[in-house]
Design a protein around this motif. Structure first.
Motif, PDB file in Angstrom:
ATOM      1  N   ILE A  83      15.079 -64.932-115.535  1.00 43.51           N
ATOM      2  CA  ILE A  83      15.614 -63.797-114.780  1.00 43.51           C
ATOM      3  C   ILE A  83      16.782 -63.207-115.561  1.00 43.51           C
ATOM      4  O   ILE A  83      17.855 -63.820-115.648  1.00 43.51           O
ATOM      5  CB  ILE A  83      16.083 -64.216-113.379  1.00 43.51           C
ATOM      6  CG1 ILE A  83      14.968 -64.920-112.615  1.00 43.51           C
ATOM      7  CG2 ILE A  83      16.583 -63.003-112.600  1.00 43.51           C
ATOM      8  CD1 ILE A  83      15.387 -65.419-111.236  1.00 43.51           C
ATOM      9  N   PRO A  84      16.621 -62.013-116.134  1.00 40.83           N
ATOM     10  CA  PRO A  84      17.729 -61.393-116.874  1.00 40.83           C
ATOM     11  C   PRO A  84      18.832 -60.931-115.919  1.00 40.83           C
ATOM     12  O   PRO A  84      18.580 -60.574-114.765  1.00 40.83           O
ATOM     13  CB  PRO A  84      17.068 -60.188-117.558  1.00 40.83           C
ATOM     14  CG  PRO A  84      15.595 -60.389-117.424  1.00 40.83           C
ATOM     15  CD  PRO A  84      15.389 -61.222-116.208  1.00 40.83           C
ATOM     16  N   ALA A  85      20.053 -60.940-116.412  1.00 40.88           N
ATOM     17  CA  ALA A  85      21.165 -60.393-115.651  1.00 40.88           C
ATOM     18  C   ALA A  85      20.875 -58.935-115.293  1.00 40.88           C
ATOM     19  O   ALA A  85      20.297 -58.193-116.090  1.00 40.88           O
ATOM     20  CB  ALA A  85      22.450 -60.487-116.465  1.00 40.88           C
ATOM     21  N   GLY A  86      21.270 -58.540-114.088  1.00 38.22           N
ATOM     22  CA  GLY A  86      21.019 -57.174-113.631  1.00 38.22           C
ATOM     23  C   GLY A  86      19.754 -57.028-112.806  1.00 38.22           C
ATOM     24  O   GLY A  86      19.535 -55.979-112.189  1.00 38.22           O
ATOM     25  N   SER A  87      18.911 -58.059-112.781  1.00 34.94           N
ATOM     26  CA  SER A  87      17.713 -58.004-111.938  1.00 34.94           C
ATOM     27  C   SER A  87      18.131 -57.913-110.472  1.00 34.94           C
ATOM     28  O   SER A  87      19.219 -58.356-110.085  1.00 34.94           O
ATOM     29  CB  SER A  87      16.857 -59.248-112.159  1.00 34.94           C
ATOM     30  OG  SER A  87      16.430 -59.344-113.503  1.00 34.94           O
ATOM     31  N   GLU A  88      17.269 -57.350-109.636  1.00 38.07           N
ATOM     32  CA  GLU A  88      17.598 -57.140-108.223  1.00 38.07           C
ATOM     33  C   GLU A  88      17.058 -58.260-107.346  1.00 38.07           C
ATOM     34  O   GLU A  88      15.954 -58.760-107.576  1.00 38.07           O
ATOM     35  CB  GLU A  88      17.002 -55.813-107.721  1.00 38.07           C
ATOM     36  CG  GLU A  88      17.577 -54.567-108.371  1.00 38.07           C
ATOM     37  CD  GLU A  88      16.990 -53.309-107.768  1.00 38.07           C
ATOM     38  OE1 GLU A  88      16.393 -53.378-106.670  1.00 38.07           O
ATOM     39  OE2 GLU A  88      17.114 -52.233-108.398  1.00 38.07           O
ATOM     40  N   VAL A  89      17.862 -58.622-106.358  1.00 43.52           N
ATOM     41  CA  VAL A  89      17.404 -59.522-105.299  1.00 43.52           C
ATOM     42  C   VAL A  89      17.538 -58.761-103.987  1.00 43.52           C
ATOM     43  O   VAL A  89      18.639 -58.370-103.596  1.00 43.52           O
ATOM     44  CB  VAL A  89      18.233 -60.817-105.229  1.00 43.52           C
ATOM     45  CG1 VAL A  89      17.722 -61.701-104.094  1.00 43.52           C
ATOM     46  CG2 VAL A  89      18.159 -61.571-106.554  1.00 43.52           C
ATOM     47  N   ARG A  90      16.416 -58.541-103.325  1.00 41.27           N
ATOM     48  CA  ARG A  90      16.417 -57.808-102.056  1.00 41.27           C
ATOM     49  C   ARG A  90      16.238 -58.787-100.895  1.00 41.27           C
ATOM     50  O   ARG A  90      15.482 -59.750-100.994  1.00 41.27           O
ATOM     51  CB  ARG A  90      15.290 -56.772-102.031  1.00 41.27           C
ATOM     52  CG  ARG A  90      15.461 -55.675-103.066  1.00 41.27           C
ATOM     53  CD  ARG A  90      14.317 -54.676-103.016  1.00 41.27           C
ATOM     54  NE  ARG A  90      14.452 -53.644-104.042  1.00 41.27           N
ATOM     55  CZ  ARG A  90      13.553 -52.695-104.273  1.00 41.27           C
ATOM     56  NH1 ARG A  90      12.432 -52.666-103.541  1.00 41.27           N
ATOM     57  NH2 ARG A  90      13.765 -51.795-105.223  1.00 41.27           N
ATOM     58  N   GLY A  91      16.941 -58.524 -99.825  1.00 45.64           N
ATOM     59  CA  GLY A  91      16.851 -59.391 -98.657  1.00 45.64           C
ATOM     60  C   GLY A  91      17.707 -58.861 -97.539  1.00 45.64           C
ATOM     61  O   GLY A  91      17.827 -57.645 -97.369  1.00 45.64           O
TER      62      GLY A  91
END
Length: 200
Positions: A83-91
């Motif tokens: 998982i590269p830095a800046g990837s999104e986590v939605r929740g």
């Protein structure tokens, strides 16, 4: 005789061909590796708010959709970047006794969406800091001072002590009555725990 020569030639041609089949090129190996990067449950994923310049305030009594960004590169046990830095986590931020917890259900890496199960520890609620701003304190003090003046008039006299006391009471009442909120501050890091395997 000619049949034997022909057979030998065919065997000679077949051997290099077999060698090519058993020694895949670097590009073929790269393609083979795609899609096998995996993270195990228990992996910690630090995330931060996308709105890094302003605090975000949430009622601890409601569920709030929220998107966070991964704060640093995440590698698996084999040293592969998953998982590269800046990837999104939605929740969503969901009410919990004493504050709220973030539950991540979707991960976006390089434009692709993956279903995930992540959760944070408790994010404690607190008195709304906006009620402690200089402007808010001044307003509460002014309201209290007016109240002290009015009270002095009703009781037969206005004194500086009464006005000051009223101002202090106004500040105290403002602080006491400030609502509880969950605050995500600029550059605040929240650690999410991966609750199920992720394969990218």
């Amino acid at each position: 005789m000619s049949i034997r020569v022909l057979s030998a030639a065919m065997i000679g041609l077949a051997i290099p061909s077999l060698g090519l089949l058993t020694m895949p090129s670097a590009s073929a190996q790269h393609l083979f590796d795609l899609g096998v990067r995996q993270l195990q449950p228990g992996t910690i994923i630090p995330v931060q708010s996308f709105k890094g310049e302003e605090p975000q305030y949430f009622s601890p009594n409601s569920t709030h959709p929220l998107t966070l960004r991964v704060a640093q590169d995440i590698y698996n046990g084999s040293g592969q970047l998953v998982i590269p830095a800046g990837s999104e986590v939605r929740g969503s931020l969901r009410p919990t006794q004493g504050g709220a917890r973030f539950f991540g259900t979707a991960l976006i890496v390089n434009g692709r969406l993956y279903s995930v199960q992540m959760s944070s520890d408790l994010i404690h609620d607190e008195k709304d800091p906006r009620h402690y701003s200089a402007e808010a304190i001044a307003q509460d003090a002014a309201i209290g001072a007016v109240g002290g003046t009015v009270l002095g008039l009703l009781t037969g006299g206005v004194s500086a002590l009464g006005v000051i006391g009223g101002a202090g009471a106004g500040v105290a009442v403002g602080n006491i009555t400030a609502p509880q909120v969950v605050v995500l501050r600029p550059n605040q890091t929240i650690n999410l725990t991966l609750n199920s395997p992720v394969r990218l």
